[in-house]
Scaffold this active site. Sequence first.
Site, PDB file in Angstrom:
ATOM      1  N   LYS A  42       0.812  -1.178   0.000  1.00 44.77           N
ATOM      2  CA  LYS A  42       0.000   0.000   0.000  1.00 44.77           C
ATOM      3  C   LYS A  42       0.863   1.253   0.000  1.00 44.77           C
ATOM      4  CE  LYS A  42      -3.486  -2.299   2.816  1.00 44.77           C
ATOM      5  NZ  LYS A  42      -4.096  -2.354   4.146  1.00 44.77           N
ATOM      6  N   GLY A  43       2.112   1.088   0.399  1.00 43.01           N
ATOM      7  CA  GLY A  43       2.979   2.237   0.618  1.00 43.01           C
ATOM      8  C   GLY A  43       3.219   3.131  -0.573  1.00 43.01           C
ATOM      9  N   ASP A  99       7.789   2.798  -2.445  1.00 39.15           N
ATOM     10  CA  ASP A  99       7.907   3.881  -1.485  1.00 39.15           C
ATOM     11  C   ASP A  99       9.303   3.895  -0.873  1.00 39.15           C
ATOM     12  OD1 ASP A  99       7.418   1.469  -0.161  1.00 39.15           O
ATOM     13  OD2 ASP A  99       6.028   2.320   1.290  1.00 39.15           O
ATOM     14  N   ASP A 102      14.386  -0.901   1.900  1.00 32.32           N
ATOM     15  CA  ASP A 102      14.981  -1.059   3.221  1.00 32.32           C
ATOM     16  C   ASP A 102      16.054  -2.148   3.124  1.00 32.32           C
ATOM     17  OD1 ASP A 102      15.373  -1.305   6.025  1.00 32.32           O
ATOM     18  OD2 ASP A 102      13.299  -0.789   6.403  1.00 32.32           O
ATOM     19  N   LYS A 130      17.321   3.199   2.059  1.00 28.54           N
ATOM     20  CA  LYS A 130      18.140   3.196   3.275  1.00 28.54           C
ATOM     21  C   LYS A 130      19.401   2.375   3.002  1.00 28.54           C
ATOM     22  CE  LYS A 130      14.370   3.224   6.668  1.00 28.54           C
ATOM     23  NZ  LYS A 130      13.803   2.424   7.791  1.00 28.54           N
ATOM     24  N   VAL A 152      10.622   5.388   9.384  1.00 24.31           N
ATOM     25  CA  VAL A 152       9.939   6.554   8.842  1.00 24.31           C
ATOM     26  C   VAL A 152       8.488   6.248   8.502  1.00 24.31           C
ATOM     27  CG1 VAL A 152      12.014   7.736   8.001  1.00 24.31           C
ATOM     28  CG2 VAL A 152      10.892   6.048   6.536  1.00 24.31           C
ATOM     29  N   ASP A 158       3.797   3.541   6.574  1.00 23.33           N
ATOM     30  CA  ASP A 158       2.967   3.367   7.758  1.00 23.33           C
ATOM     31  C   ASP A 158       3.700   2.708   8.905  1.00 23.33           C
ATOM     32  OD1 ASP A 158       1.511   0.218   8.042  1.00 23.33           O
ATOM     33  OD2 ASP A 158       2.977   0.672   6.477  1.00 23.33           O
ATOM     34  N   ARG A 164      -0.048   6.871   7.127  1.00 22.66           N
ATOM     35  CA  ARG A 164       0.176   6.960   5.681  1.00 22.66           C
ATOM     36  C   ARG A 164      -0.223   8.319   5.106  1.00 22.66           C
ATOM     37  NH1 ARG A 164       1.250   1.847   3.575  1.00 22.66           N
ATOM     38  NH2 ARG A 164       0.327   0.096   4.689  1.00 22.66           N
TER      39      ARG A 164
END
Length: 179
Positions: A42-43, A99, A102, A130, A152, A158, A164
Amino acid sequence: MQDDVERVLLDETAIRGRLAEIGRQITEDYADEPPILVGVLKGAVMVMSDLARSIDLPVEMDWMAVSSYGAGTRSSGVVRILKDLGTDIADRHVLIVEDIIDSGLTLSWLLANLRSRGPRSVEVAALLRKPEAARIEIDVKYIGFDIPNEFVIGYGLDYAETYRNLPYVGVLKRSVYED
């Protein structure tokens, strides 16, 4: 919600400005053959919306939902498809819109999955990366911002399905997610 934010890392103006720059580059790079944008739910909803509007090409959009987090703050490394593409990507240029990158574990799995479907090319556009958190090196064609290895939220990101809708990217206070 703002009380849970330690600090704003990237404000809305910086984010939209950088996405506009990336959109112009995508327009140049794919001028002869527009890609299909594959947003990762969803990000990536906010990123996908603003990025797509900044691309001056007739792009198609589709969505995938994959999960490796659950309600935690770290990737589990086990990926599940929650929603697959509704579009055949064979012989198409595919641009994954993320989004955040990581650990790289989920994206590495997603790249392999999509490449197995016979596209002409698969590239990645990510708002955030990141570098310190990377466990797998991923070639990312379009990067908005490299950020520190902090948790974040906002602009689609989220914690436990909340935050969000913040219009910026902020660092979540540790007290919110640590006992």
